[in-house]
Scaffold this motif. Structure first.
Motif, PDB file in Angstrom:
ATOM      1  N   LEU A  53       0.699  -1.398  -0.258  1.00 25.63           N
ATOM      2  CA  LEU A  53       0.007   0.023  -0.102  1.00 25.63           C
ATOM      3  C   LEU A  53       0.913   1.355   0.085  1.00 25.63           C
ATOM      4  CD1 LEU A  53      -2.649  -1.171   2.681  1.00 25.63           C
ATOM      5  CD2 LEU A  53      -2.962  -1.152   0.178  1.00 25.63           C
ATOM      6  N   ARG A  54       2.140   1.071  -0.054  1.00 25.26           N
ATOM      7  CA  ARG A  54       2.992   2.262  -0.075  1.00 25.26           C
ATOM      8  C   ARG A  54       2.852   3.090   1.239  1.00 25.26           C
ATOM      9  NH1 ARG A  54       5.127   2.558  -5.424  1.00 25.26           N
ATOM     10  NH2 ARG A  54       3.790   1.450  -6.931  1.00 25.26           N
ATOM     11  N   THR A  55       2.954   2.503   2.422  1.00 25.06           N
ATOM     12  CA  THR A  55       2.683   3.182   3.647  1.00 25.06           C
ATOM     13  C   THR A  55       3.589   2.589   4.607  1.00 25.06           C
ATOM     14  OG1 THR A  55       1.010   4.231   5.266  1.00 25.06           O
ATOM     15  CG2 THR A  55       0.929   1.889   4.265  1.00 25.06           C
ATOM     16  N   VAL A  56       3.472   2.980   5.790  1.00 26.98           N
ATOM     17  CA  VAL A  56       4.435   2.564   6.932  1.00 26.98           C
ATOM     18  C   VAL A  56       3.546   2.236   8.098  1.00 26.98           C
ATOM     19  CG1 VAL A  56       6.115   2.992   8.659  1.00 26.98           C
ATOM     20  CG2 VAL A  56       6.118   4.035   6.560  1.00 26.98           C
ATOM     21  N   ASP A  57       3.510   0.812   8.617  1.00 28.40           N
ATOM     22  CA  ASP A  57       2.624   0.442   9.860  1.00 28.40           C
ATOM     23  C   ASP A  57       3.252   0.107  11.202  1.00 28.40           C
ATOM     24  OD1 ASP A  57       0.655  -0.765  11.395  1.00 28.40           O
ATOM     25  OD2 ASP A  57      -0.194  -2.059   9.694  1.00 28.40           O
ATOM     26  N   TRP A  58       3.298   1.219  11.804  1.00 26.03           N
ATOM     27  CA  TRP A  58       4.316   1.035  12.996  1.00 26.03           C
ATOM     28  C   TRP A  58       3.675  -0.109  14.266  1.00 26.03           C
ATOM     29  CZ3 TRP A  58       8.777   3.118  12.891  1.00 26.03           C
ATOM     30  CH2 TRP A  58       8.801   4.230  11.922  1.00 26.03           C
ATOM     31  N   TRP A  59       2.318  -0.205  13.927  1.00 31.79           N
ATOM     32  CA  TRP A  59       1.592  -1.288  14.816  1.00 31.79           C
ATOM     33  C   TRP A  59       2.350  -2.481  14.233  1.00 31.79           C
ATOM     34  CZ3 TRP A  59      -0.515  -1.996  19.223  1.00 31.79           C
ATOM     35  CH2 TRP A  59      -1.240  -2.993  19.518  1.00 31.79           C
ATOM     36  N   ALA A  60       2.259  -2.995  12.770  1.00 31.24           N
ATOM     37  CA  ALA A  60       3.081  -4.023  12.533  1.00 31.24           C
ATOM     38  C   ALA A  60       4.488  -4.263  12.781  1.00 31.24           C
ATOM     39  CB  ALA A  60       2.910  -4.151  10.833  1.00 31.24           C
ATOM     40  N   ILE A  61       5.398  -3.066  12.785  1.00 36.63           N
ATOM     41  CA  ILE A  61       6.522  -3.201  13.266  1.00 36.63           C
ATOM     42  C   ILE A  61       6.538  -3.364  14.728  1.00 36.63           C
ATOM     43  CG2 ILE A  61       8.778  -1.488  13.470  1.00 36.63           C
ATOM     44  CD1 ILE A  61       7.779  -0.018  11.178  1.00 36.63           C
ATOM     45  N   GLY A  62       5.793  -2.834  15.674  1.00 38.13           N
ATOM     46  CA  GLY A  62       5.734  -3.194  16.923  1.00 38.13           C
ATOM     47  C   GLY A  62       5.295  -4.715  17.197  1.00 38.13           C
ATOM     48  N   LEU A  63       4.405  -5.223  16.599  1.00 36.46           N
ATOM     49  CA  LEU A  63       4.320  -6.862  16.708  1.00 36.46           C
ATOM     50  C   LEU A  63       5.656  -7.575  16.387  1.00 36.46           C
ATOM     51  CD1 LEU A  63       0.706  -7.009  15.134  1.00 36.46           C
ATOM     52  CD2 LEU A  63       1.406  -7.118  17.771  1.00 36.46           C
ATOM     53  N   THR A  64       6.158  -7.158  14.994  1.00 40.99           N
ATOM     54  CA  THR A  64       7.518  -8.105  14.934  1.00 40.99           C
ATOM     55  C   THR A  64       8.634  -7.907  15.916  1.00 40.99           C
ATOM     56  OG1 THR A  64       6.614  -7.511  12.592  1.00 40.99           O
ATOM     57  CG2 THR A  64       9.042  -8.047  12.847  1.00 40.99           C
ATOM     58  N   ALA A  65       8.725  -6.799  16.435  1.00 39.58           N
ATOM     59  CA  ALA A  65       9.879  -6.644  17.347  1.00 39.58           C
ATOM     60  C   ALA A  65       9.413  -7.110  18.847  1.00 39.58           C
ATOM     61  CB  ALA A  65       9.825  -5.090  17.573  1.00 39.58           C
ATOM     62  N   ILE A  66       8.090  -7.225  19.173  1.00 31.64           N
ATOM     63  CA  ILE A  66       7.844  -7.953  20.226  1.00 31.64           C
ATOM     64  C   ILE A  66       7.820  -9.501  20.120  1.00 31.64           C
ATOM     65  CG2 ILE A  66       5.873  -8.660  22.048  1.00 31.64           C
ATOM     66  CD1 ILE A  66       4.874  -5.895  21.419  1.00 31.64           C
ATOM     67  N   GLY A  67       7.530 -10.133  18.968  1.00 30.81           N
ATOM     68  CA  GLY A  67       7.650 -11.481  18.749  1.00 30.81           C
ATOM     69  C   GLY A  67       8.946 -11.814  18.557  1.00 30.81           C
ATOM     70  N   ALA A  68      10.027 -10.904  17.787  1.00 27.12           N
ATOM     71  CA  ALA A  68      11.274 -11.537  17.739  1.00 27.12           C
ATOM     72  C   ALA A  68      12.274 -11.445  18.732  1.00 27.12           C
ATOM     73  CB  ALA A  68      11.975 -10.577  16.504  1.00 27.12           C
ATOM     74  N   LEU A  69      12.044 -10.281  19.561  1.00 28.40           N
ATOM     75  CA  LEU A  69      12.681 -10.003  20.831  1.00 28.40           C
ATOM     76  C   LEU A  69      12.486 -11.195  21.877  1.00 28.40           C
ATOM     77  CD1 LEU A  69      12.805  -6.151  20.970  1.00 28.40           C
ATOM     78  CD2 LEU A  69      14.860  -7.646  20.248  1.00 28.40           C
ATOM     79  N   GLY A  70      11.073 -11.505  22.104  1.00 25.31           N
ATOM     80  CA  GLY A  70      10.461 -12.460  22.989  1.00 25.31           C
ATOM     81  C   GLY A  70      11.140 -13.621  22.629  1.00 25.31           C
ATOM     82  N   SER A  71      11.234 -14.008  21.277  1.00 26.16           N
ATOM     83  CA  SER A  71      11.668 -15.483  21.055  1.00 26.16           C
ATOM     84  C   SER A  71      13.285 -15.643  21.165  1.00 26.16           C
ATOM     85  CB  SER A  71      11.313 -15.707  19.511  1.00 26.16           C
ATOM     86  OG  SER A  71      11.661 -16.996  19.018  1.00 26.16           O
ATOM     87  N   ILE A  72      13.859 -14.647  20.669  1.00 29.22           N
ATOM     88  CA  ILE A  72      15.217 -14.620  21.162  1.00 29.22           C
ATOM     89  C   ILE A  72      15.690 -14.709  22.633  1.00 29.22           C
ATOM     90  CG2 ILE A  72      17.318 -13.355  20.897  1.00 29.22           C
ATOM     91  CD1 ILE A  72      16.464 -12.114  18.440  1.00 29.22           C
ATOM     92  N   SER A  73      14.859 -13.892  23.390  1.00 26.79           N
ATOM     93  CA  SER A  73      14.952 -13.809  24.693  1.00 26.79           C
ATOM     94  C   SER A  73      14.800 -15.330  25.568  1.00 26.79           C
ATOM     95  CB  SER A  73      14.519 -12.626  25.367  1.00 26.79           C
ATOM     96  OG  SER A  73      14.439 -11.466  24.870  1.00 26.79           O
ATOM     97  N   LEU A  74      13.672 -15.594  25.270  1.00 25.29           N
ATOM     98  CA  LEU A  74      13.353 -17.214  25.795  1.00 25.29           C
ATOM     99  C   LEU A  74      14.268 -18.017  25.500  1.00 25.29           C
ATOM    100  CD1 LEU A  74       9.537 -16.224  25.988  1.00 25.29           C
ATOM    101  CD2 LEU A  74      11.065 -16.589  27.806  1.00 25.29           C
ATOM    102  N   ASN A  75      14.483 -18.118  24.235  1.00 24.49           N
ATOM    103  CA  ASN A  75      15.425 -19.030  23.690  1.00 24.49           C
ATOM    104  C   ASN A  75      16.630 -19.320  24.589  1.00 24.49           C
ATOM    105  OD1 ASN A  75      14.913 -20.994  21.065  1.00 24.49           O
ATOM    106  ND2 ASN A  75      13.875 -19.136  20.808  1.00 24.49           N
ATOM    107  N   VAL A  76      17.174 -17.989  24.748  1.00 28.76           N
ATOM    108  CA  VAL A  76      18.352 -17.995  25.491  1.00 28.76           C
ATOM    109  C   VAL A  76      18.196 -18.175  26.906  1.00 28.76           C
ATOM    110  CG1 VAL A  76      20.398 -16.492  26.237  1.00 28.76           C
ATOM    111  CG2 VAL A  76      19.460 -16.165  23.912  1.00 28.76           C
TER     112      VAL A  76
END
Length: 259
Positions: free
Chosen positions: A83-106
């Protein structure tokens, strides 16, 4: 004798470039799948050893609480690119999921473990983050180069006004204002851009300087293209203008305008 018109031939490396892109996408997809599987399996072990050991179904379902957040966020970012736009909510979901997965794996390795065990636990989620991000970037670039659509005039049918959206073909470049007669230069040949937005950017080079991001953004908005991300302005639109005319990239930057 009739003059023979030159015919357009595709670049020789077009097939090679497509093959390399497909090969890279295949490898990245394989890396993403393997990394997600390793991360998911380790998070299952963490859940099983921390309260869900008596419920195998819940132990296997628990990692999805993180990993599906990450996947959903990446797909929403891809939708925003379409859609040629920026979705900050989507960026936040990605950051939460990625950082949570990395942290809990470690953290699942436990305390006082050898350093290498922490590294082994961190590699799969980090690899999944970068591999999936690389795949989404390729799709983002492809979406950024697709033709835009414009709203056609309303047509009255059966007493009701209807309008249809039609794709806008690449527009020929708009010629900049000519200098005084004694300084006029030979006319440039018309260029057909893959991205129609390039026509709004090219006139900014007329004053002999390389336009900055702010000036290009203003020109795009004035031309009716809406707000466009800085990376798309510099890496897609300006890059294509200078791809056709490499000498433009050597011009000095416009004073007071960020590159």
């Amino acid at each position: 004798m009739a003059e023979q018109k030159p015919t357009h031939t595709p670049p020789r490396n077009a097939t090679t470039g497509l093959g390399l892109a497909i090969g890279a996408a295949t490898i990245i997809t394989a890396i993403t799948g393997i990394a997600f599987w390793l991360s998911y399996h380790h998070l299952h072990d963490v859940a099983a050893s921390n309260g869900l050991g008596n419920s195998p179904e819940r132990a296997w379902a628990w990692p999805a609480v993180l990993d599906l957040f990450y996947l959903a966020g990446e797909l929403l970012i891809l939708r925003a690119s379409y859609l040629r736009t920026v979705d900050w909510w989507a960026i936040g979901l990605t950051a939460i999921g990625a950082l949570g997965s990395i942290s809990l794996n470690v953290a699942g390795v436990g305390a006082h473990a050898p350093v290498l065990q922490y590294v082994v636990a961190a590699v799969p989620p980090v690899a999944a983050l970068f591999a999936f991000g690389a795949l989404m970037r390729q799709l983002h670039t492809w979406f950024a180069r697709r033709p835009q659509t414009t709203q056609a005039p309303a047509v009255v049918t059966g007493g009701r006004a209807e309008s249809t959206a039609a794709p806008v073909p690449p527009m020929p470049e708009q010629a900049p204002a000519l200098p005084p007669a004694e300084e006029q230069r030979p006319e440039r040949p018309a260029i057909t851009y893959r991205d129609a937005r390039c026509a709004a950017i090219r006139p900014l080079y007329a004053n002999g300087t390389r336009p900055g991001t702010a000036a290009m953004r203003e020109a795009l908005i004035a031309a009716g293209h809406g707000r466009v991300g800085d990376s798309t302005i510099r890496g897609v639109i300006r890059a294509e203008v200078e791809e056709h005319e490499p000498h433009l990239a050597q011009l000095p930057p416009a004073i007071g305008r960020p590159a």
